[in-house]
Design an enzyme around this catalytic site. Structure first.
Site, PDB file in Angstrom:
ATOM      1  N   GLN A   1      -5.280  -3.136   5.630  1.00 19.72           N
ATOM      2  CA  GLN A   1      -4.633  -3.217   4.326  1.00 19.72           C
ATOM      3  C   GLN A   1      -5.308  -2.322   3.291  1.00 19.72           C
ATOM      4  O   GLN A   1      -4.654  -1.797   2.389  1.00 19.72           O
ATOM      5  CB  GLN A   1      -4.604  -4.667   3.833  1.00 19.72           C
ATOM      6  CG  GLN A   1      -3.473  -5.486   4.419  1.00 19.72           C
ATOM      7  CD  GLN A   1      -2.114  -4.898   4.065  1.00 19.72           C
ATOM      8  OE1 GLN A   1      -1.906  -4.350   2.992  1.00 19.72           O
ATOM      9  NE2 GLN A   1      -1.179  -5.006   4.984  1.00 19.72           N
TER      10      GLN A   1
ATOM     11  N   LYS B   1      11.854 -12.429  10.024  1.00 21.18           N
ATOM     12  CA  LYS B   1      10.587 -11.895  10.530  1.00 21.18           C
ATOM     13  C   LYS B   1       9.790 -13.027  11.150  1.00 21.18           C
ATOM     14  O   LYS B   1       9.622 -14.085  10.540  1.00 21.18           O
ATOM     15  CB  LYS B   1       9.761 -11.235   9.426  1.00 21.18           C
ATOM     16  CG  LYS B   1       8.430 -10.671   9.966  1.00 21.18           C
ATOM     17  CD  LYS B   1       7.719  -9.791   8.959  1.00 21.18           C
ATOM     18  CE  LYS B   1       6.930 -10.597   7.952  1.00 21.18           C
ATOM     19  NZ  LYS B   1       6.032  -9.734   7.142  1.00 21.18           N
TER      20      LYS B   1
ATOM     21  N   ARG C   1       4.662  -2.742   3.868  1.00 18.57           N
ATOM     22  CA  ARG C   1       5.393  -3.493   2.846  1.00 18.57           C
ATOM     23  C   ARG C   1       4.439  -4.164   1.871  1.00 18.57           C
ATOM     24  O   ARG C   1       4.670  -4.170   0.654  1.00 18.57           O
ATOM     25  CB  ARG C   1       6.287  -4.527   3.536  1.00 18.57           C
ATOM     26  CG  ARG C   1       7.262  -5.256   2.636  1.00 18.57           C
ATOM     27  CD  ARG C   1       6.668  -6.457   1.939  1.00 18.57           C
ATOM     28  NE  ARG C   1       5.991  -7.354   2.847  1.00 18.57           N
ATOM     29  CZ  ARG C   1       5.162  -8.303   2.448  1.00 18.57           C
ATOM     30  NH1 ARG C   1       4.880  -8.457   1.162  1.00 18.57           N
ATOM     31  NH2 ARG C   1       4.574  -9.092   3.327  1.00 18.57           N
TER      32      ARG C   1
END
Length: 210
Positions: A143, A72, A115
């Site tokens: 978030q 990533k 995630r």
């Protein structure tokens, strides 16, 4: 997928295929594998980007797991908030661990968002009392929204309290999720689960409130 055919997934395509209810148990397995020493994951390498337009960071995170091999690349540009675009962006590259053949390139912004919340949900599932009813969210951004979605899958909250550094944003977010916008202290005191999801550079949570 046919050999040699590289799959490309943009954010909309990722959104169609990735679901929080599936991601939480996947993160549980990933954490178990990591703790069992089954994952090779070097420390993230970071490059600071200091250009005329902005200051940002590029982070590279490779990993080999029992289920796959990938990398990533994530960027963090705080000033993007002023431009109306995400402060975090990412790309995920997957390869066949048996041959090294490239398999997929995926937009990673949404994957990173989900995630992060899924890992918090996995921890909450194991650590929070089953009878937890009050959730406090310190933060009102991307978030915060993702965490509310994830945590509601592992606990049946009857009340959600919200605090954010920008009152207007906190009130809007609280209205969206059916919660209440309060001061940080009011949100935290008496809450069963407390989540801090703000990029504030100063403390937003005091131990005496817990």
């Amino acid at each position: 997928m046919k050999p040699g055919k590289l799959l490309f997934l943009n954010e909309d395509e990722v959104r169609r295929h990735l679901h929080m209810a599936d991601l939480i148990p996947a993160m549980e397995k990933a954490l178990i594998d990591f703790s069992a020493g089954k994952v090779t994951q070097p420390v993230r390498s970071v490059i600071k980007v200091d250009v005329a337009a902005a200051t940002g960071f590029l982070g590279l995170m490779p990993a080999l797991t029992p289920d796959g091999l990938g990398l990533k690349a994530v960027t963090f540009y705080p000033s993007n908030a002023e431009r109306g675009i995400p402060t975090h962006m990412a790309t995920i590259f997957l390869v066949d661990p048996q041959t090294g053949e490239p398999l997929a390139i995926m937009d990673g912004r949404l994957i990173t968002e989900m995630r992060t919340a899924a890992v918090s949900a996995a921890a909450t599932k194991l650590l929070a009392p089953p009878e937890s009813k009050i959730l406090a969210i310190l933060g009102s951004g991307v978030q915060a929204r993702s965490h509310v979605e994830a945590l509601q899958l592992v606990r049946q909250f009857e009340e959600i309290r919200v605090w954010g550094p920008t009152t207007k944003h906190a009130e809007r977010f609280a209205k969206e999720i059916g919660g209440r916008a309060l001061s940080a202290e009011e949100a935290v005191r008496g809450a069963d689960v407390v989540v801090t999801v703000t990029s504030s550079k100063t403390p937003v949570l005091k131990g005496s409130w817990l």
